[in-house]
Design a protein around this motif. Sequence first.
Motif, PDB file in Angstrom:
ATOM      1  N   GLN A   1      -2.324   2.582  -4.359  1.00  0.00           N
ATOM      2  CA  GLN A   1      -3.527   2.783  -3.534  1.00  0.00           C
ATOM      3  C   GLN A   1      -4.124   1.489  -3.010  1.00  0.00           C
ATOM      4  O   GLN A   1      -4.649   1.439  -1.893  1.00  0.00           O
ATOM      5  CB  GLN A   1      -4.581   3.552  -4.340  1.00  0.00           C
ATOM      6  CG  GLN A   1      -5.810   3.949  -3.538  1.00  0.00           C
ATOM      7  CD  GLN A   1      -6.775   4.796  -4.342  1.00  0.00           C
ATOM      8  OE1 GLN A   1      -6.517   5.107  -5.519  1.00  0.00           O
ATOM      9  NE2 GLN A   1      -7.890   5.175  -3.740  1.00  0.00           N
ATOM     10  N   TYR A   2      -4.047   0.447  -3.821  1.00  0.00           N
ATOM     11  CA  TYR A   2      -4.625  -0.840  -3.428  1.00  0.00           C
ATOM     12  C   TYR A   2      -3.544  -1.910  -3.470  1.00  0.00           C
ATOM     13  O   TYR A   2      -2.386  -1.635  -3.810  1.00  0.00           O
ATOM     14  CB  TYR A   2      -5.810  -1.185  -4.333  1.00  0.00           C
ATOM     15  CG  TYR A   2      -6.908  -0.150  -4.286  1.00  0.00           C
ATOM     16  CD1 TYR A   2      -7.680   0.020  -3.134  1.00  0.00           C
ATOM     17  CD2 TYR A   2      -7.166   0.678  -5.382  1.00  0.00           C
ATOM     18  CE1 TYR A   2      -8.679   0.975  -3.074  1.00  0.00           C
ATOM     19  CE2 TYR A   2      -8.171   1.641  -5.334  1.00  0.00           C
ATOM     20  CZ  TYR A   2      -8.920   1.790  -4.175  1.00  0.00           C
ATOM     21  OH  TYR A   2      -9.904   2.743  -4.123  1.00  0.00           O
TER      22      TYR A   2
ATOM     23  N   TRP B   1      -6.888   1.696   4.368  1.00  0.00           N
ATOM     24  CA  TRP B   1      -7.419   0.743   3.381  1.00  0.00           C
ATOM     25  C   TRP B   1      -8.596  -0.011   3.971  1.00  0.00           C
ATOM     26  O   TRP B   1      -9.645  -0.148   3.331  1.00  0.00           O
ATOM     27  CB  TRP B   1      -6.289  -0.200   2.979  1.00  0.00           C
ATOM     28  CG  TRP B   1      -6.654  -1.363   2.118  1.00  0.00           C
ATOM     29  CD1 TRP B   1      -6.679  -1.404   0.746  1.00  0.00           C
ATOM     30  CD2 TRP B   1      -7.013  -2.689   2.545  1.00  0.00           C
ATOM     31  NE1 TRP B   1      -7.032  -2.661   0.312  1.00  0.00           N
ATOM     32  CE2 TRP B   1      -7.245  -3.475   1.392  1.00  0.00           C
ATOM     33  CE3 TRP B   1      -7.151  -3.285   3.802  1.00  0.00           C
ATOM     34  CZ2 TRP B   1      -7.621  -4.814   1.471  1.00  0.00           C
ATOM     35  CZ3 TRP B   1      -7.525  -4.624   3.875  1.00  0.00           C
ATOM     36  CH2 TRP B   1      -7.755  -5.367   2.722  1.00  0.00           C
TER      37      TRP B   1
ATOM     38  N   HIS C   1     -12.778   0.223   3.017  1.00  0.00           N
ATOM     39  CA  HIS C   1     -13.585  -0.940   2.669  1.00  0.00           C
ATOM     40  C   HIS C   1     -14.811  -1.064   3.573  1.00  0.00           C
ATOM     41  O   HIS C   1     -15.922  -1.319   3.103  1.00  0.00           O
ATOM     42  CB  HIS C   1     -12.756  -2.213   2.778  1.00  0.00           C
ATOM     43  CG  HIS C   1     -11.979  -2.541   1.547  1.00  0.00           C
ATOM     44  ND1 HIS C   1     -12.578  -2.822   0.341  1.00  0.00           N
ATOM     45  CD2 HIS C   1     -10.635  -2.633   1.323  1.00  0.00           C
ATOM     46  CE1 HIS C   1     -11.655  -3.082  -0.566  1.00  0.00           C
ATOM     47  NE2 HIS C   1     -10.472  -2.972   0.003  1.00  0.00           N
TER      48      HIS C   1
ATOM     49  N   ASN D   1      -3.259   0.675  -8.531  1.00  0.00           N
ATOM     50  CA  ASN D   1      -4.152   1.799  -8.248  1.00  0.00           C
ATOM     51  C   ASN D   1      -5.619   1.487  -8.542  1.00  0.00           C
ATOM     52  O   ASN D   1      -6.460   2.392  -8.503  1.00  0.00           O
ATOM     53  CB  ASN D   1      -3.694   3.034  -9.032  1.00  0.00           C
ATOM     54  CG  ASN D   1      -2.391   3.586  -8.474  1.00  0.00           C
ATOM     55  OD1 ASN D   1      -2.177   3.591  -7.260  1.00  0.00           O
ATOM     56  ND2 ASN D   1      -1.503   4.028  -9.359  1.00  0.00           N
ATOM     57  N   ASN D   2      -5.910   0.241  -8.840  1.00  0.00           N
ATOM     58  CA  ASN D   2      -7.286  -0.202  -9.022  1.00  0.00           C
ATOM     59  C   ASN D   2      -7.561  -1.378  -8.091  1.00  0.00           C
ATOM     60  O   ASN D   2      -6.661  -2.174  -7.786  1.00  0.00           O
ATOM     61  CB  ASN D   2      -7.529  -0.632 -10.477  1.00  0.00           C
ATOM     62  CG  ASN D   2      -7.401   0.528 -11.441  1.00  0.00           C
ATOM     63  OD1 ASN D   2      -8.021   1.571 -11.250  1.00  0.00           O
ATOM     64  ND2 ASN D   2      -6.588   0.367 -12.473  1.00  0.00           N
ATOM     65  N   LEU D   3      -8.794  -1.496  -7.658  1.00  0.00           N
ATOM     66  CA  LEU D   3      -9.177  -2.617  -6.815  1.00  0.00           C
ATOM     67  C   LEU D   3      -9.030  -3.931  -7.577  1.00  0.00           C
ATOM     68  O   LEU D   3      -9.127  -3.972  -8.800  1.00  0.00           O
ATOM     69  CB  LEU D   3     -10.627  -2.450  -6.362  1.00  0.00           C
ATOM     70  CG  LEU D   3     -10.862  -1.400  -5.272  1.00  0.00           C
ATOM     71  CD1 LEU D   3     -12.338  -1.023  -5.202  1.00  0.00           C
ATOM     72  CD2 LEU D   3     -10.382  -1.923  -3.913  1.00  0.00           C
TER      73      LEU D   3
ATOM     74  N   ASP E   1      -7.739  -7.533  -2.952  1.00  0.00           N
ATOM     75  CA  ASP E   1      -8.259  -6.625  -1.928  1.00  0.00           C
ATOM     76  C   ASP E   1      -9.468  -7.229  -1.222  1.00  0.00           C
ATOM     77  O   ASP E   1      -9.543  -7.229   0.014  1.00  0.00           O
ATOM     78  CB  ASP E   1      -8.650  -5.283  -2.558  1.00  0.00           C
ATOM     79  CG  ASP E   1      -7.453  -4.499  -3.061  1.00  0.00           C
ATOM     80  OD1 ASP E   1      -6.786  -3.849  -2.255  1.00  0.00           O
ATOM     81  OD2 ASP E   1      -7.193  -4.566  -4.279  1.00  0.00           O
TER      82      ASP E   1
ATOM     83  N   LEU F   1       0.815  -1.215   0.000  1.00  0.00           N
ATOM     84  CA  LEU F   1       0.000   0.000   0.000  1.00  0.00           C
ATOM     85  C   LEU F   1       0.850   1.267   0.000  1.00  0.00           C
ATOM     86  O   LEU F   1       0.350   2.348  -0.310  1.00  0.00           O
ATOM     87  CB  LEU F   1      -0.936  -0.016   1.208  1.00  0.00           C
ATOM     88  CG  LEU F   1      -2.024  -1.107   1.151  1.00  0.00           C
ATOM     89  CD1 LEU F   1      -2.763  -1.203   2.481  1.00  0.00           C
ATOM     90  CD2 LEU F   1      -3.010  -0.839   0.018  1.00  0.00           C
TER      91      LEU F   1
END
Length: 259
Positions: free
Chosen positions: A189-190, A229, A233, A194-196, A200, A185
């Motif tokens: 971001q994930y 993070w 969620h 940078n995308n889920l 995750d 992280l």
Amino acid sequence: MPLPTLYSLQHCPYAMRARLGLLLAKQKVMLKAVVTKNKSEEMLALSPKGTVPVLVLEDVVEGHGESVKGSEDKSRGESESGIEVKVEVKVRLEAESTDKIKPPKIIDESVDIMLWALNINDPDDLLLSQTPEALPVMLELISYNDKVFKPLLEQYKDAKRYHKDTEANLRTQCESFIQALELRLSQHQYLMGNNLSLLDFALLPFVRQFARVDRHWYLQSPYPLLRQWLKDHLDRPLFSRMMKKFPLYSETGEAYPFG
């Protein structure tokens, strides 16, 4: 065609993982809520290992040489034989009699349920289809979570609950995986970029469990990125939908729409 049936336990992280996968893929099922101490005989007959989640793809009537196409995902993060790549299988129904019923297909590993659902519909590209090497990496980390981190987490929870002097040591052992997630992280971001991604959501229920063992310690721990993070969620409407509580199947005999 009848909807699949999902046997699920409210707070089991594996069942939570499966429910997240179904919601993310927009796949509807009929949910039968169970509890560990009173598992239904019909669930045990379908999956003798007796753990949730269990997804039952309903019986299919054979007849008239009808051919249908399905898929069988064999990317098993929880299998002892290791990680196998995704395989799509065509199932042909050959007529032997008009009233012959094939046994239902059973998927009783949480990662397999996620993969089954996302291979049908992956609107957010959680499988990172444009990066072929990503899926094996995700499955390897999920496998480590299930085989190494989760057993340590159970011991840590037990030590905290019963005030054992092994608590700090067990938490430290858990932290090696937590540190690896924090490092990821720090780079994006994930967990995979940078995308889920699948990773995750597959790890979310287990990190949540870790955070809840000793809340005071966790809030002061050196993992600010993982805390954010997790908070992001848990604040999502998706998480609330996944945690919706249903009446127990053992008390009502009813299954309820989910997804």
